[in-house]
Scaffold this motif. Structure first.
Motif, PDB file in Angstrom:
ATOM      1  N   ALA A  26      -3.325  -0.084 -10.467  1.00 19.04           N
ATOM      2  CA  ALA A  26      -3.186  -0.037  -9.004  1.00 19.04           C
ATOM      3  C   ALA A  26      -3.187  -1.446  -8.434  1.00 19.04           C
ATOM      4  CB  ALA A  26      -4.311   0.796  -8.393  1.00 19.04           C
TER       5      ALA A  26
ATOM      6  N   LEU B 254       2.024   1.695  -3.536  1.00 21.45           N
ATOM      7  CA  LEU B 254       0.955   2.274  -4.352  1.00 21.45           C
ATOM      8  C   LEU B 254       0.867   3.778  -4.097  1.00 21.45           C
ATOM      9  CD1 LEU B 254      -1.432   2.118  -6.300  1.00 21.45           C
ATOM     10  CD2 LEU B 254      -2.882   1.509  -4.342  1.00 21.45           C
TER      11      LEU B 254
ATOM     12  N   GLU C 108      -6.885   6.381 -12.126  1.00 26.15           N
ATOM     13  CA  GLU C 108      -5.846   5.748 -12.962  1.00 26.15           C
ATOM     14  C   GLU C 108      -5.630   6.424 -14.316  1.00 26.15           C
ATOM     15  OE1 GLU C 108      -5.563   1.085 -11.596  1.00 26.15           O
ATOM     16  OE2 GLU C 108      -7.349   1.718 -12.731  1.00 26.15           O
TER      17      GLU C 108
ATOM     18  N   ILE D  38       0.161  -3.046  -8.873  1.00 23.34           N
ATOM     19  CA  ILE D  38       1.139  -2.590  -7.877  1.00 23.34           C
ATOM     20  C   ILE D  38       0.930  -3.342  -6.568  1.00 23.34           C
ATOM     21  CG2 ILE D  38       1.871  -0.619  -6.458  1.00 23.34           C
ATOM     22  CD1 ILE D  38       1.190   1.153  -8.929  1.00 23.34           C
ATOM     23  N   LEU D  39      -0.326  -3.509  -6.157  1.00 24.56           N
ATOM     24  CA  LEU D  39      -0.605  -4.241  -4.915  1.00 24.56           C
ATOM     25  C   LEU D  39      -0.269  -5.717  -5.028  1.00 24.56           C
ATOM     26  CD1 LEU D  39      -3.946  -2.594  -3.745  1.00 24.56           C
ATOM     27  CD2 LEU D  39      -1.629  -2.200  -2.871  1.00 24.56           C
TER      28      LEU D  39
ATOM     29  N   TRP E 218       0.837  -1.205   0.000  1.00 24.37           N
ATOM     30  CA  TRP E 218       0.000   0.000   0.000  1.00 24.37           C
ATOM     31  C   TRP E 218       0.869   1.251   0.000  1.00 24.37           C
ATOM     32  CZ3 TRP E 218      -4.894   0.629  -1.283  1.00 24.37           C
ATOM     33  CH2 TRP E 218      -5.737  -0.477  -1.279  1.00 24.37           C
TER      34      TRP E 218
ATOM     35  N   PRO F  93       2.696  -0.348 -12.645  1.00 20.44           N
ATOM     36  CA  PRO F  93       1.535   0.127 -13.401  1.00 20.44           C
ATOM     37  C   PRO F  93       1.790  -0.017 -14.904  1.00 20.44           C
ATOM     38  CG  PRO F  93       2.787   1.983 -12.533  1.00 20.44           C
ATOM     39  CD  PRO F  93       3.401   0.735 -11.967  1.00 20.44           C
TER      40      PRO F  93
END
Length: 183
Positions: free
Chosen positions: A72, A13, A62, A75-76, A10, A81
């Motif tokens: 997103a 992100l 986004e 990334i998590l 997180w 991205p």
């Protein structure tokens, strides 16, 4: 996934959102405005606070970061991205506004972006041009009273009638009125 790993992802992100926003020269407020979300939503995303699910606002944000949908989530999941294709890029296509601004003279952009009250606008076909058009945007003064706005509207309507009856290009003397708007 461990709590430490979740917190780290997180945070990544949040860093990626902030970096992409800043790379585009956007403030948090401007990004929120473009995406149609609250500034607090952008601030929360950039805080890096772990959540149990992806905020719904992320999908709206986004494109304005130059990311493809689902970036997103990538990334998590520990990835990167995906850049949006140029046609899907929110900064280039935020309703086409940025692209249009680049084509207009600065004084026109300045007028269109003013906070002055909009009185009316009209697109008028120019006779004998094969479809060329003239666009008129009428603004009032920012401090105008309702009566002054009404007077400006009446003045605009008189001017508009004259514009709609422009002389045909074939008449050098300008004596033959021609309905410029096709009516």
């Amino acid at each position: 996934m461990t709590e430490d790993r979740t917190t780290l992802l997180w945070a990544q992100l949040a860093t990626a959102v902030r970096a992409a926003r800043e790379a585009r020269g956007l403030s948090q407020e401007k990004l929120a405005d473009l995406a149609g979300v609250s500034e607090g939503s952008v601030q929360n995303l950039e805080s890096g606070k772990p959540r149990t699910r992806m905020p719904q606002t992320m999908a709206k944000i986004e494109p304005h970061l130059g990311w493809a949908a689902g970036s997103a989530r990538a990334i998590l999941d520990g990835g990167e991205p995906t850049p949006a294709r140029a046609a899907d890029d929110g900064a280039d296509s935020s309703t086409g506004t940025d692209r249009i601004r680049e084509k207009l003279p600065l004084r026109v952009v300045d007028e269109l972006e003013s906070d002055d009250p909009l009185i009316d606008s009209q697109v008028i076909q120019l006779p004998g041009t094969g479809g060329a058009r003239m666009t008129v945007v009428v603004h009032g003064r920012p401090d105008a009273t309702p009566e002054e706005i009404q007077a400006a509207l009446i003045a605009w309507r008189r001017a508009e009638r004259k514009l709609q009856w422009l002389p045909d290009d074939d008449d050098d003397n300008g004596n033959t009125p021609h309905a410029a708007n096709g009516s």
